[in-house]
Design a protein around this motif. Sequence first.
Motif: not given
Length: 259
Positions: A71-98
């Motif tokens: 979701x993008x807005x005054x309150x945004x929800x962002x899903x961020x991932x970290x990959x090495x090769x074909x493997x998902x190593x870590x992920x984060x769900x992040x709440x951001x305000x503007x």
Amino acid sequence: MSSAPAWTFDPTWRSFSAVQGGVIVGSLLRAARGAVMDRSGRPAVVRTATAHFLEAVLPDEPVVPSVRLNRLGSTSSVHAEAWQGDALRALAQVLVTTARDQDDPTPVVADADLPTGFRTPDDAEPLAVPPDFVPFTRHLDVRAVGAGRPLAGGPEPRLTAWIRPRDRAALAGPLVQLGVVADALPPSLYATRTTPIVLPTVELTLHLVRAVPPVGAWLRVDQWTSWQDAHVCIDDALLHDAQGRLVARTRQTRRVLRR
């Protein structure tokens, strides 16, 4: 889903055999905030984040971040991932305000700041952490506060220390520093033990309540084990700046691996 330039962490960022989780989380927060600012054109503030560590991130191999705005807005929800090769190593769900007119949070947090006369970094004791086991600590200046020390067999599972980077250029920004510092102390259970056990972090949650200090600033971490069973333990922590003001609250889940 968008991707950003890859990261690479050299072996000095290892915690035991894998890259320290905190530098991965901080990098994901930075990527999430950047995606919101790029899309909205407004200043953005990370408010909360929950990260899961799925597999070890290996040094000297590219880590490819991937960011999706749920979701993008005054309150945004962002899903961020970290990959090495074909493997998902870590992920984060992040709440951001503007906001149009301010970049930093301006909190009113009752009874959350340190009392007048608290012990400053200059009055704290340098704490040496064996770099052979946790090489990332060579990037940090760590000064202990209070009685708790790792593997000292104390009565309370609590560790407190002031922490800052030795080299500002080693960190990509304040959010990366926040992640590194939030995950810098050993498990608090170590304060009650004389021998180590394996307690890898599998989840880390941060609540930011004040503007993140600039890279190079001191942060005080007061960390304690609030709950444990045979399989996991929970470490809570408060992070304060050098003026004694609360910056963030964190909680991390550690697996208990008895070998």
